[in-house]
Design a protein around this motif. Sequence first.
Motif, PDB file in Angstrom:
ATOM      1  N   PHE A  18       0.874  -1.177   0.000  1.00 14.21           N
ATOM      2  CA  PHE A  18       0.000   0.000   0.000  1.00 14.21           C
ATOM      3  C   PHE A  18       0.908   1.223   0.000  1.00 14.21           C
ATOM      4  O   PHE A  18       1.608   1.476   0.981  1.00 14.21           O
ATOM      5  CB  PHE A  18      -0.903   0.024   1.230  1.00 14.21           C
ATOM      6  CG  PHE A  18      -1.930  -1.078   1.232  1.00 14.21           C
ATOM      7  CD1 PHE A  18      -3.046  -1.002   0.411  1.00 14.21           C
ATOM      8  CD2 PHE A  18      -1.782  -2.179   2.058  1.00 14.21           C
ATOM      9  CE1 PHE A  18      -4.003  -2.013   0.409  1.00 14.21           C
ATOM     10  CE2 PHE A  18      -2.735  -3.191   2.063  1.00 14.21           C
ATOM     11  CZ  PHE A  18      -3.849  -3.111   1.242  1.00 14.21           C
ATOM     12  N   ARG A  35       8.232  -5.546   7.937  1.00 14.07           N
ATOM     13  CA  ARG A  35       7.137  -4.632   7.628  1.00 14.07           C
ATOM     14  C   ARG A  35       7.275  -3.289   8.361  1.00 14.07           C
ATOM     15  O   ARG A  35       7.131  -2.224   7.761  1.00 14.07           O
ATOM     16  CB  ARG A  35       5.838  -5.311   8.021  1.00 14.07           C
ATOM     17  CG  ARG A  35       4.610  -4.571   7.592  1.00 14.07           C
ATOM     18  CD  ARG A  35       3.433  -5.097   8.390  1.00 14.07           C
ATOM     19  NE  ARG A  35       2.383  -5.596   7.534  1.00 14.07           N
ATOM     20  CZ  ARG A  35       1.197  -6.000   7.977  1.00 14.07           C
ATOM     21  NH1 ARG A  35       0.934  -5.996   9.252  1.00 14.07           N
ATOM     22  NH2 ARG A  35       0.290  -6.410   7.141  1.00 14.07           N
ATOM     23  N   THR A  45       3.043   0.464   3.487  1.00 12.90           N
ATOM     24  CA  THR A  45       2.723  -0.758   4.232  1.00 12.90           C
ATOM     25  C   THR A  45       2.843  -1.971   3.331  1.00 12.90           C
ATOM     26  O   THR A  45       2.230  -2.038   2.273  1.00 12.90           O
ATOM     27  CB  THR A  45       1.281  -0.688   4.775  1.00 12.90           C
ATOM     28  OG1 THR A  45       1.166   0.472   5.591  1.00 12.90           O
ATOM     29  CG2 THR A  45       0.961  -1.928   5.606  1.00 12.90           C
ATOM     30  N   GLY A  47       1.454  -4.953   2.839  1.00 16.69           N
ATOM     31  CA  GLY A  47       0.213  -5.632   3.245  1.00 16.69           C
ATOM     32  C   GLY A  47       0.346  -7.146   3.172  1.00 16.69           C
ATOM     33  O   GLY A  47      -0.098  -7.867   4.069  1.00 16.69           O
ATOM     34  N   LEU A  66      -4.196 -12.119  13.462  1.00 19.40           N
ATOM     35  CA  LEU A  66      -4.636 -10.984  14.257  1.00 19.40           C
ATOM     36  C   LEU A  66      -5.047  -9.836  13.346  1.00 19.40           C
ATOM     37  O   LEU A  66      -4.763  -9.846  12.150  1.00 19.40           O
ATOM     38  CB  LEU A  66      -3.496 -10.521  15.173  1.00 19.40           C
ATOM     39  CG  LEU A  66      -3.013 -11.561  16.189  1.00 19.40           C
ATOM     40  CD1 LEU A  66      -1.800 -11.033  16.934  1.00 19.40           C
ATOM     41  CD2 LEU A  66      -4.133 -11.927  17.154  1.00 19.40           C
ATOM     42  N   SER A  67      -5.671  -8.843  13.945  1.00 20.51           N
ATOM     43  CA  SER A  67      -6.064  -7.656  13.198  1.00 20.51           C
ATOM     44  C   SER A  67      -4.831  -7.029  12.552  1.00 20.51           C
ATOM     45  O   SER A  67      -3.799  -6.875  13.199  1.00 20.51           O
ATOM     46  CB  SER A  67      -6.732  -6.667  14.166  1.00 20.51           C
ATOM     47  OG  SER A  67      -7.180  -5.566  13.443  1.00 20.51           O
ATOM     48  N   GLY A  68      -4.952  -6.722  11.271  1.00 21.09           N
ATOM     49  CA  GLY A  68      -3.845  -6.091  10.562  1.00 21.09           C
ATOM     50  C   GLY A  68      -2.859  -7.083   9.958  1.00 21.09           C
ATOM     51  O   GLY A  68      -1.884  -6.704   9.319  1.00 21.09           O
ATOM     52  N   GLY A  70      -3.340  -9.006   7.488  1.00 18.12           N
ATOM     53  CA  GLY A  70      -3.431  -9.029   6.024  1.00 18.12           C
ATOM     54  C   GLY A  70      -4.513  -9.935   5.465  1.00 18.12           C
ATOM     55  O   GLY A  70      -4.559 -10.184   4.259  1.00 18.12           O
ATOM     56  N   LYS A  71      -5.406 -10.389   6.314  1.00 19.00           N
ATOM     57  CA  LYS A  71      -6.443 -11.340   5.880  1.00 19.00           C
ATOM     58  C   LYS A  71      -7.343 -10.751   4.800  1.00 19.00           C
ATOM     59  O   LYS A  71      -7.533 -11.345   3.732  1.00 19.00           O
ATOM     60  CB  LYS A  71      -7.317 -11.770   7.087  1.00 19.00           C
ATOM     61  CG  LYS A  71      -6.523 -12.308   8.252  1.00 19.00           C
ATOM     62  CD  LYS A  71      -7.414 -12.695   9.412  1.00 19.00           C
ATOM     63  CE  LYS A  71      -8.184 -11.550  10.053  1.00 19.00           C
ATOM     64  NZ  LYS A  71      -7.335 -10.571  10.755  1.00 19.00           N
ATOM     65  N   THR A  73      -6.845  -8.143   2.999  1.00 21.71           N
ATOM     66  CA  THR A  73      -6.054  -7.806   1.818  1.00 21.71           C
ATOM     67  C   THR A  73      -5.888  -9.043   0.932  1.00 21.71           C
ATOM     68  O   THR A  73      -6.059  -8.982  -0.288  1.00 21.71           O
ATOM     69  CB  THR A  73      -4.660  -7.274   2.236  1.00 21.71           C
ATOM     70  OG1 THR A  73      -4.847  -6.185   3.139  1.00 21.71           O
ATOM     71  CG2 THR A  73      -3.860  -6.821   1.040  1.00 21.71           C
ATOM     72  N   GLU A 194     -14.828 -12.493   7.761  1.00 26.26           N
ATOM     73  CA  GLU A 194     -15.366 -12.289   9.118  1.00 26.26           C
ATOM     74  C   GLU A 194     -16.891 -12.368   9.100  1.00 26.26           C
ATOM     75  O   GLU A 194     -17.565 -11.606   9.782  1.00 26.26           O
ATOM     76  CB  GLU A 194     -14.940 -10.921   9.669  1.00 26.26           C
ATOM     77  CG  GLU A 194     -13.441 -10.716   9.756  1.00 26.26           C
ATOM     78  CD  GLU A 194     -12.826 -11.229  11.062  1.00 26.26           C
ATOM     79  OE1 GLU A 194     -13.552 -11.856  11.862  1.00 26.26           O
ATOM     80  OE2 GLU A 194     -11.620 -11.013  11.249  1.00 26.26           O
ATOM     81  N   HIS A 227     -10.494 -13.850  12.767  1.00 26.55           N
ATOM     82  CA  HIS A 227      -9.367 -13.639  13.676  1.00 26.55           C
ATOM     83  C   HIS A 227      -9.568 -14.471  14.933  1.00 26.55           C
ATOM     84  O   HIS A 227      -8.839 -14.353  15.899  1.00 26.55           O
ATOM     85  CB  HIS A 227      -9.196 -12.154  14.003  1.00 26.55           C
ATOM     86  CG  HIS A 227     -10.376 -11.540  14.666  1.00 26.55           C
ATOM     87  ND1 HIS A 227     -11.327 -10.834  13.983  1.00 26.55           N
ATOM     88  CD2 HIS A 227     -10.766 -11.559  15.949  1.00 26.55           C
ATOM     89  CE1 HIS A 227     -12.255 -10.442  14.824  1.00 26.55           C
ATOM     90  NE2 HIS A 227     -11.952 -10.871  16.021  1.00 26.55           N
TER      91      HIS A 227
HETATM   92  N1  LIG Z   1      -6.004   0.827   1.596  1.00 24.52           N
HETATM   93  C1  LIG Z   1      -4.989   0.703   2.449  1.00 24.52           C
HETATM   94  N2  LIG Z   1      -4.045   1.634   2.511  1.00 24.52           N
HETATM   95  C2  LIG Z   1      -3.001   1.511   3.362  1.00 24.52           C
HETATM   96  N3  LIG Z   1      -2.823   0.476   4.191  1.00 24.52           N
HETATM   97  C3  LIG Z   1      -3.744  -0.487   4.183  1.00 24.52           C
HETATM   98  C4  LIG Z   1      -4.891  -0.433   3.326  1.00 24.52           C
HETATM   99  N4  LIG Z   1      -5.643  -1.532   3.516  1.00 24.52           N
HETATM  100  C5  LIG Z   1      -4.986  -2.239   4.466  1.00 24.52           C
HETATM  101  N5  LIG Z   1      -3.861  -1.617   4.865  1.00 24.52           N
HETATM  102  C6  LIG Z   1      -2.912  -2.115   5.855  1.00 24.52           C
HETATM  103  O1  LIG Z   1      -2.522  -3.428   5.508  1.00 24.52           O
HETATM  104  C7  LIG Z   1      -2.430  -4.235   6.664  1.00 24.52           C
HETATM  105  C8  LIG Z   1      -3.347  -5.429   6.530  1.00 24.52           C
HETATM  106  O2  LIG Z   1      -4.713  -5.001   6.573  1.00 24.52           O
HETATM  107  P1  LIG Z   1      -5.946  -5.963   6.440  1.00 24.52           P
HETATM  108  O3  LIG Z   1      -7.150  -5.133   6.378  1.00 24.52           O
HETATM  109  O4  LIG Z   1      -5.707  -6.909   5.331  1.00 24.52           O
HETATM  110  O5  LIG Z   1      -5.854  -6.746   7.819  1.00 24.52           O
HETATM  111  P2  LIG Z   1      -6.875  -7.813   8.438  1.00 24.52           P
HETATM  112  O6  LIG Z   1      -6.029  -8.982   8.792  1.00 24.52           O
HETATM  113  O7  LIG Z   1      -8.014  -8.019   7.554  1.00 24.52           O
HETATM  114  O8  LIG Z   1      -7.313  -7.090   9.786  1.00 24.52           O
HETATM  115  P3  LIG Z   1      -8.753  -7.088  10.546  1.00 24.52           P
HETATM  116  O9  LIG Z   1      -8.783  -8.326  11.348  1.00 24.52           O
HETATM  117  O10 LIG Z   1      -8.644  -5.883  11.423  1.00 24.52           O
HETATM  118  O11 LIG Z   1      -9.826  -6.987   9.519  1.00 24.52           O
HETATM  119  C9  LIG Z   1      -2.744  -3.344   7.845  1.00 24.52           C
HETATM  120  O12 LIG Z   1      -1.564  -2.869   8.378  1.00 24.52           O
HETATM  121  C10 LIG Z   1      -3.534  -2.216   7.216  1.00 24.52           C
HETATM  122  O13 LIG Z   1      -3.396  -1.034   7.945  1.00 24.52           O
END
Ligand SMILES: Nc1ncnc2c1ncn2[C@@H]1O[C@H](COP(=O)(O)OP(=O)(O)OP(=O)(O)O)[C@@H](O)[C@H]1O
Length: 400
Positions: A18, A35, A45, A47, A66-68, A70-71, A73, A194, A227
């Motif tokens: 990103f 990262r 980032t 991702g 966990l949150s963040g 990358g799931k 993404t 989710e 998660h």
């Molecule tokens: N559009 C974006 N622009 C910048 N960074 C992004 C963007 N989308 C996601 N990220 C970053 O990429 C990383 C992965 O995000 P992602 O949403 O895939 O996580 P997740 O595992 O789905 O988390 P959650 O459980 O909170 O949904 C995080 O650090 C997030 O901040």
Amino acid sequence: MTETQQTKIQVRNLSKVFGDDAKKALKLRDEGLNRAQILEKTGQTLGLSNINFDVREGELLVIMGLSGSGKSTLIRCLNRLIEPTEGDIIIGGENIPQLNDKALLHCRRRHFSMVFQNFALFPHRTVQMNAEYGLEIRGVAKAERAEKAKNSLKQVGLDGWEHAYPNQLSGGMQQRVGLARALANDSSVLLMDEAFSALDPLIRRDMQQELIELQHRMKKTTIFITHDLDEALNIGDRIILLRDGEIVQIGTPEEVLTRPADDYVARFTEGVDRSRVVTARRVMRPVRATARHDDGPRTVLRKMSENSLDSIYVVDRERKLLGIVEAEGVEEAAKAGKDSIRDLLETDFPHVNPEEPLATLYPMFKGKSFPVAVIDDEQRLLGVVVKGAVLEQLAQTGEQ
Ligand SMILES: Nc1ncnc2c1ncn2[C@@H]1O[C@H](COP(=O)(O)OP(=O)(O)OP(=O)(O)O)[C@@H](O)[C@H]1O
Ligand SMILES: [Mg+2]
């Protein structure tokens, strides 16, 4: 699921940055920066980094982290709701990142439907009209979409609710509509991000069970994000564990629990109720000896004493399990000069299939002194589980 399953999707060297200078970020990654360091240096980032896995035809694959981690993404890169920075995603002979707009649209329609966490239903449409939505925007004729939506509502247990509106339904029912809408599209892969996380714990558990059953019935390839470790262990045929945009482990729930890839996974799985995940297959032992239904008492006694058994399973010519006999009874039959053990056969003995979790097995050891027989769909004896083996497994922690 079996090893012979075909591959549905191949994901190779998938990365997502990103930010506006992806090249730089990836270069730093290749130089070994993590990262956090890349973010600090470039403001970008990472991702996803170098993701490789196969999705098997008909499996329920859970992506967990966990949150963040990358799931979202990852799941969104699969259908290019997020544009991957590099890598291949191959489905039905096509490489998704390389498709032009028209081919991409076609590929999405054919292969992917999504179910969202917040249900994303239209409040002013009936259940039926919500379920039809995907088909409607694809221009499917009215009669056909009505029929398909009705069928998929039935699949999720909502027949009779076609004319209700979303606000008349509980959260669990609303999510069933979301699921029905996705199923009605008849795409080859279901993506669920989710999808159950907004539901109350009890309803969530019900929905997990229903998804498992639906999955067995329809054999729809499903990628499910969560998660929640318990949820992942409960529903996943396999689990992919993500951390900071990288895969830490891919394995069955049992493998993740009993053979964690590293300390991180081990810590993650600490405190998990192993009895719900570890299965009979894992703790069963080979059967030392079996008797044949046409063996005489003396033959059976000899087999038992040679193998130090005080009870023995009896099988037929096809090795199908008929029952169990105990030493005492066989001895008496031998003394009485009987030529068969047929009358002694106990058919009421504990047995399970190999996928049964230990939680179900444990209560079976009450009273009877027999081990639990593990049998396949054809009634063939695969092994036995003794109480000690169950206790031993349950006593272990995630790290060993
Ligand atoms: N559009 C974006 N622009 C910048 N960074 C992004 C963007 N989308 C996601 N990220 C970053 O990429 C990383 C992965 O995000 P992602 O949403 O895939 O996580 P997740 O595992 O789905 O988390 P959650 O459980 O909170 O949904 C995080 O650090 C997030 O901040
Ligand atoms: Mg997410």
